[in-house]
Design a protein around this motif. Structure first.
Motif, mmCIF file in Angstrom:
data_model
loop_
_atom_site.group_PDB
_atom_site.id
_atom_site.type_symbol
_atom_site.label_atom_id
_atom_site.label_comp_id
_atom_site.label_asym_id
_atom_site.label_seq_id
_atom_site.Cartn_x
_atom_site.Cartn_y
_atom_site.Cartn_z
ATOM 1 N N ALA A 31 0.824 -1.206 0.000
ATOM 2 C CA ALA A 31 0.000 0.000 0.000
ATOM 3 C C ALA A 31 0.858 1.255 0.000
ATOM 4 O O ALA A 31 2.042 1.233 0.346
ATOM 5 N N CYS A 32 0.232 2.372 -0.357
ATOM 6 C CA CYS A 32 0.948 3.658 -0.427
ATOM 7 C C CYS A 32 1.604 3.994 0.912
ATOM 8 O O CYS A 32 2.762 4.418 0.960
ATOM 9 N N HIS A 53 0.767 2.608 -5.208
ATOM 10 C CA HIS A 53 0.368 1.270 -4.765
ATOM 11 C C HIS A 53 1.066 0.283 -5.698
ATOM 12 O O HIS A 53 0.926 0.381 -6.915
ATOM 13 N N GLN A 61 -4.267 -6.365 2.527
ATOM 14 C CA GLN A 61 -4.011 -5.667 3.788
ATOM 15 C C GLN A 61 -3.156 -6.459 4.770
ATOM 16 O O GLN A 61 -2.764 -5.935 5.802
ATOM 17 N N ASN A 64 0.585 -5.260 4.871
ATOM 18 C CA ASN A 64 0.581 -3.831 5.188
ATOM 19 C C ASN A 64 0.177 -3.567 6.630
ATOM 20 O O ASN A 64 0.793 -2.745 7.321
ATOM 21 N N THR A 101 -7.687 1.158 2.114
ATOM 22 C CA THR A 101 -6.808 0.138 1.537
ATOM 23 C C THR A 101 -5.425 0.703 1.221
ATOM 24 O O THR A 101 -4.451 -0.043 1.178
ATOM 25 N N ALA A 102 -5.337 2.020 1.015
ATOM 26 C CA ALA A 102 -4.028 2.642 0.788
ATOM 27 C C ALA A 102 -3.248 2.807 2.086
ATOM 28 O O ALA A 102 -2.067 3.169 2.063
#
Length: 637
Positions: A80-81, A137, A357, A360, A440-441
């Motif tokens: 993720a970002c 992403h 996820q 992350n 989600t980011a």
């Protein structure tokens, strides 16, 4: 970068000969008898924690893994970002960006209205909204992320390397002990020392040992939740196909053959397929032995009709059941006791992998915990700081479980049609995807008010930097060398706090300049947190790093006028640090305008070592600056 066209080979793709990519495992040395921190598990959560702690030569860190070597292939792949922002703090984000696949768009497919047994594209959307993060992403083999962490660990002052082939048998905490209260017993699994028992005493233990965590069981915690009776297969493949969106992330709902998620992988040729299998009955468990790679390939081709996919090579594949489970607590603390054992990653939360996820959230667990352990072990803070880990991260994990439950339900549902009126409307699924894009980011995490996150009385001074959320970076121009840089990239994984002073309308370093007055307070006043909490003999920015941003163009800032606290002399030769002063203006615009900083008054933004905004204050509120750090840090000797 393009690679894998001649077949999949793990390791660094920059090395032409795959045999040269092999990294010799560390020598099979015995475990130390005592350590400050014992990390159980070499997954992303454990390696991230070890990488953080390796930055501190005074902290003894040991990490063990039951497997016999480092990960080479498979498992998680979505970064993720927000996780990429974290990688920037370790200085390996650029390498990941170069190797990885960038998720720029997502395609959505549903049954063709005229021929329902075939699929048809229903739309494409931008994957990450504009200006959500300076980082993309991306998709990359989890093993390459592990390799990056391993490099940081090896090269840090702590020089941490994993001990493989160790199985944790038992863990016990002696609450009466004050020095090394946790005793761990391991069995060696390598052939040269098979069956040898080792005992280690530790000040703190972090269980990053997965969903079947021995650490979790040893402290009496359990995962609570349910499977939702859905079975999925996952494959990393090299393939040829006539499916037009094979190089786009694609969510596919078929009428009667199940659903599939396509995730293009790094290298330009590989692709990951998440393939829905038959629903399970309430009493059924997935029989992995009954599922073959050929079964998954056939299922993928049924879902993709009228398109086909021809698998040339399978790099990795697995099957799994979807379940959402959360542990009852993230540490062993009872009745107000200071925690000694912590859980992170899959050891305390499990969920489906389709929203990307798992890795992350796991690395963000230990990103939160690592600096706190370092503060306590280096004498910067009291052990009470460690209570904030479970307080902050358990709420985030619950939000993830709630999101994943709904996301998985929608993704696995049959499309809505005349024969299935209760199905999911593909347009509604696409809208849900957009709605939760920030979540989600990884940029939607918002820690609640506490000693570490203040209430937000002066939030209006920087409306785009929400207290309790991560510092939202943007471009500025560094004064000394006129280089356009991201302000957030000045915060590294080194355990330091940050004070950003944003100047108001006053003339740069003039008699009424409030940044200059703040520097005077921080340099000379006995109440200054820089003076109170920086140990003697250390650089003035060793604990709290002061930086300043001015509204004047960088060419209007004269180096000889800059306050000496913003050009401190450091280390052996007393060399000046010129990289603490910036102009808010760059070719991409003005930082103040992008992030809602008050141009008239300016302001102070205090940022935690994990890059989350802790407080925003007026430039002249010295007392509140002093009070904030007084509640977190221990006065230095």
């Amino acid at each position: 970068m393009q690679f894998y066209q001649d077949g999949f080979h793990p390791g660094d793709p920059r090395i032409a000969d795959p045999t040269d990519r092999i990294i010799a495992p560390p020598l099979k040395l015995p475990l130390p008898s005592q350590v400050d921190v014992m990390i159980v598990g070499c997954g992303p959560a454990g390696l991230n924690l070890a990488a953080q702690l390796s930055k501190f030569g005074r902290i003894s860190t040991c990490i063990v893994e039951q497997k016999d070597d480092r990960l080479l292939v498979g498992q998680a792949d979505g970064i993720a970002c927000r996780t990429m922002e974290m990688f920037e703090a370790y200085d390996f984000a650029d390498q990941i960006k170069q190797e990885a696949y960038w998720v720029n768009e997502t395609a959505f497919w549903k049954p063709d209205a005229d021929l329902p047994e075939h699929i048809a594209r229903s739309g494409k959307i931008q994957d990450v909204e504009d200006d959500l993060s300076e980082m993309p992403h991306v998709i990359i083999n989890q093993a390459r992320v592990h390799d990056a962490f391993l490099d940081v660990m090896r090269h840090g002052p702590g020089k941490v390397v994993p001990h493989y082939s160790r199985k944790l048998l038992h863990l016990e905490v002696d609450q009466q002990a004050t020095d090394y209260p946790v005793t761990l017993t391991f069995e060696r699994l390598d052939s040269q020392h098979l069956g040898v028992i080792e005992t280690v005493k530790a000040k703190y233990v972090v269980g990053c040992d997965g969903a079947r965590s021995t650490v979790r069981k040893s402290i009496g915690r359990e995962l609570v939740g349910d499977s939702i009776n859905q079975a999925w297969g996952v494959m990393d493949v090299l393939a040829t196909t006539d499916f037009p969106d094979i190089r786009l992330k694609s969510a596919i709902h078929s009428a009667n053959e199940g659903n599939m998620l396509i995730i293009p992988r790094e290298g330009g040729y590989m692709v990951r397929l998440y393939i829905e299998l038959d629903k399970l009955n309430n009493t059924e468990r997935l029989s992995k032995q009954s599922i073959t790679a050929d079964y998954l390939i056939a299922a993928a081709n049924r879902i993709l009709q009228p398109y086909t996919i021809d698998i040339k090579e399978i790099a990795w594949w697995s099957v799994y059941e979807i379940g959402q489970r959360l542990t009852t607590a993230f540490d062993d603390a009872e009745d107000g006791c200071t925690p000694r054992v912590f859980l992170a990653g899959d050891a305390c939360h499990t969920h489906s992998p389709k929203a990307g996820q798992g890795l992350n959230t796991s690395v963000n667990d230990t990103w939160n915990l690592g600096w706190k352990l370092a503060h306590v072990l280096t004498g910067r803070a009291t052990p009470e700081l460690l209570q904030s880990y479970s307080f902050e991260r358990q709420t985030v994990a619950q939000q993830l479980i709630d999101f994943d439950r709904e996301f998985s339900k929608m993704f696995s549902a049959k499309p809505k049609s005349a024969s299935n009126p209760d199905g999911i409307d593909p347009a509604a699924f696409q809208q849900y995807f957009v709605q939760f894009g920030r979540f989600t980011a990884g940029t939607a995490i918002h820690y609640p008010a506490s000693t570490l996150v203040k209430s937000g009385t002066h939030q209006n001074l920087a409306s785009g930097q929400t207290i309790g959320m991560r510092f939202h970076s943007a471009k500025v121009t560094r004064h000394a060398d006129a280089k356009p840089v991201h302000l957030g990239h000045s915060m590294k994984a080194d355990g330091r706090w940050h004070i950003f002073a944003f100047a108001g309308k006053e003339r740069f370093m003039g008699t009424d300049c409030q940044v200059k007055a703040l520097c005077q307070f921080l340099q000379n006043n006995p109440a200054s947190p820089l003076l109170r909490f920086t140990p003697k003999g250390m650089n003035i920015d060793a604990i709290i790093n002061l930086q300043a941003v001015f509204q004047e163009p960088h060419r209007n800032i004269e180096v000889t006028n800059i306050h000496p606290l913003l050009q401190p002399s450091k280390d052996l030769y007393g060399l000046k640090d010129y990289e603490k002063v910036y102009s808010a203006k760059s070719a991409e615009g003005c930082f103040y305008e992008k992030r809602g900083v008050n141009k008239e008054e300016g302001g102070i933004i205090i940022v935690r070592p994990d890059q989350y905004v802790a407080e925003i204050l007026p430039l002249d509120d010295y007392q509140s600056v002093a009070n904030f750090f007084e509640k977190v840090l221990i006065e230095a000797l």
